[in-house]
Motif scaffolding. Structure first.
Motif, PDB file in Angstrom:
ATOM      1  N   SER A 290      67.724 -42.803   3.821  1.00  0.00           N
ATOM      2  CA  SER A 290      68.562 -41.893   3.040  1.00  0.00           C
ATOM      3  C   SER A 290      70.023 -42.333   3.057  1.00  0.00           C
ATOM      4  O   SER A 290      70.704 -42.308   2.024  1.00  0.00           O
ATOM      5  CB  SER A 290      68.432 -40.470   3.596  1.00  0.00           C
ATOM      6  N   LEU A 291      70.519 -42.757   4.218  1.00  0.00           N
ATOM      7  CA  LEU A 291      71.901 -43.232   4.296  1.00  0.00           C
ATOM      8  C   LEU A 291      72.115 -44.468   3.435  1.00  0.00           C
ATOM      9  O   LEU A 291      73.167 -44.621   2.779  1.00  0.00           O
ATOM     10  CB  LEU A 291      72.264 -43.532   5.753  1.00  0.00           C
TER      11      LEU A 291
ATOM     12  N   ILE B 186      74.407 -46.884  -1.565  1.00  0.00           N
ATOM     13  CA  ILE B 186      74.270 -47.583  -2.850  1.00  0.00           C
ATOM     14  C   ILE B 186      74.761 -46.701  -3.993  1.00  0.00           C
ATOM     15  O   ILE B 186      75.472 -47.152  -4.910  1.00  0.00           O
ATOM     16  CB  ILE B 186      72.802 -48.004  -3.062  1.00  0.00           C
ATOM     17  N   LEU B 187      74.402 -45.403  -3.959  1.00  0.00           N
ATOM     18  CA  LEU B 187      74.841 -44.496  -5.007  1.00  0.00           C
ATOM     19  C   LEU B 187      76.359 -44.338  -4.993  1.00  0.00           C
ATOM     20  O   LEU B 187      77.011 -44.339  -6.058  1.00  0.00           O
ATOM     21  CB  LEU B 187      74.155 -43.131  -4.820  1.00  0.00           C
ATOM     22  N   THR B 188      76.940 -44.231  -3.819  1.00  0.00           N
ATOM     23  CA  THR B 188      78.403 -44.091  -3.720  1.00  0.00           C
ATOM     24  C   THR B 188      79.107 -45.342  -4.224  1.00  0.00           C
ATOM     25  O   THR B 188      80.120 -45.259  -4.950  1.00  0.00           O
ATOM     26  CB  THR B 188      78.797 -43.813  -2.260  1.00  0.00           C
ATOM     27  N   TYR B 189      78.578 -46.509  -3.863  1.00  0.00           N
ATOM     28  CA  TYR B 189      79.188 -47.755  -4.328  1.00  0.00           C
ATOM     29  C   TYR B 189      79.097 -47.870  -5.851  1.00  0.00           C
ATOM     30  O   TYR B 189      80.051 -48.276  -6.524  1.00  0.00           O
ATOM     31  CB  TYR B 189      78.498 -48.952  -3.663  1.00  0.00           C
TER      32      TYR B 189
ATOM     33  N   MET C  27      82.239 -48.075  -8.487  1.00  0.00           N
ATOM     34  CA  MET C  27      82.420 -49.161  -9.456  1.00  0.00           C
ATOM     35  C   MET C  27      82.587 -48.598 -10.866  1.00  0.00           C
ATOM     36  O   MET C  27      83.408 -49.099 -11.661  1.00  0.00           O
ATOM     37  CB  MET C  27      81.221 -50.113  -9.398  1.00  0.00           C
ATOM     38  N   ILE C  28      81.833 -47.573 -11.207  1.00  0.00           N
ATOM     39  CA  ILE C  28      81.953 -46.988 -12.545  1.00  0.00           C
ATOM     40  C   ILE C  28      83.329 -46.353 -12.725  1.00  0.00           C
ATOM     41  O   ILE C  28      83.959 -46.457 -13.800  1.00  0.00           O
ATOM     42  CB  ILE C  28      80.834 -45.952 -12.754  1.00  0.00           C
TER      43      ILE C  28
END
Length: 460
Positions: free
Chosen positions: A423-424, A429-432, A436-437
């Protein structure tokens, strides 16, 4: 026999069949065994009220029935104990319930029909049927005599004194069930004929130690609603009582339960839990318990080539100021055998609040040990202990049931750690990706499509 007599016999058989079928159909038969009781021809037995439909006869009710029956019935009691028996065995193979020519209980049915007042209990609690021998011994005040059908001709009965004869009958589920029931019925017929040949009145009881068939259905109890359950989930087996040790005042002070207590020595292994949960007081001789110390001693003889062996659990109550409460801590597990000792320290992993019990699915001195030999040169290095489904309570015992269990399994198991790390990683990955977006910028100046085109001179 006259035609009228045959008609009356047929009607009585049909009525008896109808009653038994009705009773069997209304009983849930969950963890229950039937009991049949009758007397010899010419002997009387009091009329006992049949239990209401849906009622399971308990051990106390059975004891009351036996006391009333044996008050006037013959005291020459014959007990047929089959390994397993259920009402379905009668409905499938019994002539009283079906085709008389295809019955596996010809002798039993004939004895029931000739008896004045046979007692039929289709739903007897399995624990009551298991203790039927002890109940009869208590009512008659004499020990039971186990008889072998092959030695029937050598038995001489004394009508002047009460007697209790027990015959053990096997049971096999499957295609051989009917053949085995036929053999059992033949054995019962031979025993009954022996009583008749010696002109001895008798009282016979036929039951099973366990039900041969258990309907996978939980009975509905009063005050409980019917809920849904998984079809794959089998019903839980009856809970076995723990080993109970009483203090000097006769009150329970130590409780122990384990599926297995495996002890290995020089490649030989024995399960020390196999024969200790039978209520025998001699097993726990030497055990002591007080306000601060509980010492449970299990005694064995002729185990692993040792004349005597003792398995000792030492549990102490200790107050920890940090938690401001008393804790029950197992200090040692000791094996004493033929004058030698093997001591295992509990390594601080076997503990619980003093008012709780301790439970662990696996307590071992081998893999992930909770039991550690006291020293490298100690006799304990020659032993391996492994307990499964182990539960013990040495303090705050209020009855013969365990208190709330403090389990040894930690909250952060390997599966939980794997889930947390996965989960971490996904959150990272989602935060990165979101970061970037958010860093994407649009141009603040654009070319004018209506203006003059930019010319670029070319050199030759």
């Amino acid at each position: 026999m006259t035609e009228v007599g045959m008609r009356r016999s047929s009607l009585s058989t049909m009525a008896f069949t109808s009653v038994l079928l009705f009773i069997c159909s209304t009983y849930s038969c969950y963890a229950q065994a039937p009991l049949l009781m009758w007397t010899s021809e010419g002997s009387n037995m009091p009329h006992l009220a049949q239990p209401t439909a849906g009622q399971t006869v308990s051990g106390e009710q059975l004891a009351s029935y036996l006391k009333s029956a044996l008050s006037i019935a013959p005291h020459n009691v014959l007990l047929f104990l089959q390994d397993k028996l259920s009402m379905e065995d009668f409905t499938m193979y019994g002539g009283v319930f079906g085709n008389k020519q295809d019955s596996a209980f010809l002798n039993v049915e004939s004895a029931l029909q000739t008896s004045s007042n046979p007692l039929v209990l289709p739903a007897l609690d399995w624990s009551a049927s298991h203790s039927i021998l002890e109940l009869l011994q208590g009512e008659l005040g004499i020990p039971a005599v186990q008889i072998d059908p092959s030695t029937l001709k050598e038995i001489k009965l004394n009508t002047a004194q009460p007697s209790l004869l027990a015959v053990h009958l096997p049971y096999t589920a499957g295609d051989q069930t009917k053949e085995l029931l036929l053999k059992n019925d033949a054995i019962m017929g031979e025993v009954l004929d022996m009583f008749k040949s010696q002109d001895v009145p008798y009282t016979a009881v036929y039951t099973g130690l366990k039900p041969s068939r258990v309907i996978e259905d939980t009975p509905v109890m009063a005050g409980h609603s019917v809920g849904r359950s998984l079809l794959q989930a089998p019903p839980e087996s009856p809970v076995k009582p723990p080993l109970v040790v009483n203090n000097t005042e006769g009150q329970p002070c130590i409780l122990l339960w384990a599926d297995t207590l495996l002890a290995s020595y020089s490649g030989n292994q024995v399960d020390l839990a196999r024969d200790i949960f039978n209520g025998s007081a001699d097993v726990t001789a030497g055990s002591v318990c007080n306000e601060t110390l509980s010492r449970l001693v299990l005694n064995y003889r002729n185990v692993l080539n040792f004349r005597s062996l003792q398995l000792i659990f030492s549990v102490r109550k200790i107050f920890f100021p940090v938690s401001a409460r008393d804790w029950s801590v197992m200090e040692q597990v000791v094996l004493e055998y033929d004058g030698q000792r093997a001591i295992f320290n509990a390594s601080g992993g076997i503990y619980s609040p003093a008012e709780y019990s301790f439970h662990c699915q696996s307590v071992s001195s081998a893999q992930s040990p909770l039991l550690v030999p006291r020293s490298a040169t100690d006799n304990a290095t020659m032993w391996t202990l492994s307990f499964t489904d182990f539960q013990i309570q040495g303090f705050s015992v209020t009855g013969e049931d365990f208190s709330y269990a403090s389990d040894c399994a930690g909250f952060f198991t390997p599966g939980i750690w794997m889930g947390l790390l996965t989960s971490l990683l996904m959150v990272f990955i989602l935060t990165y990706g979101l970061h970037m977006i958010m860093q994407v910028r649009t141009m603040d100046r654009f070319d004018d499509p209506k203006g003059p085109a930019i010319s670029v001179p070319q050199s030759e």
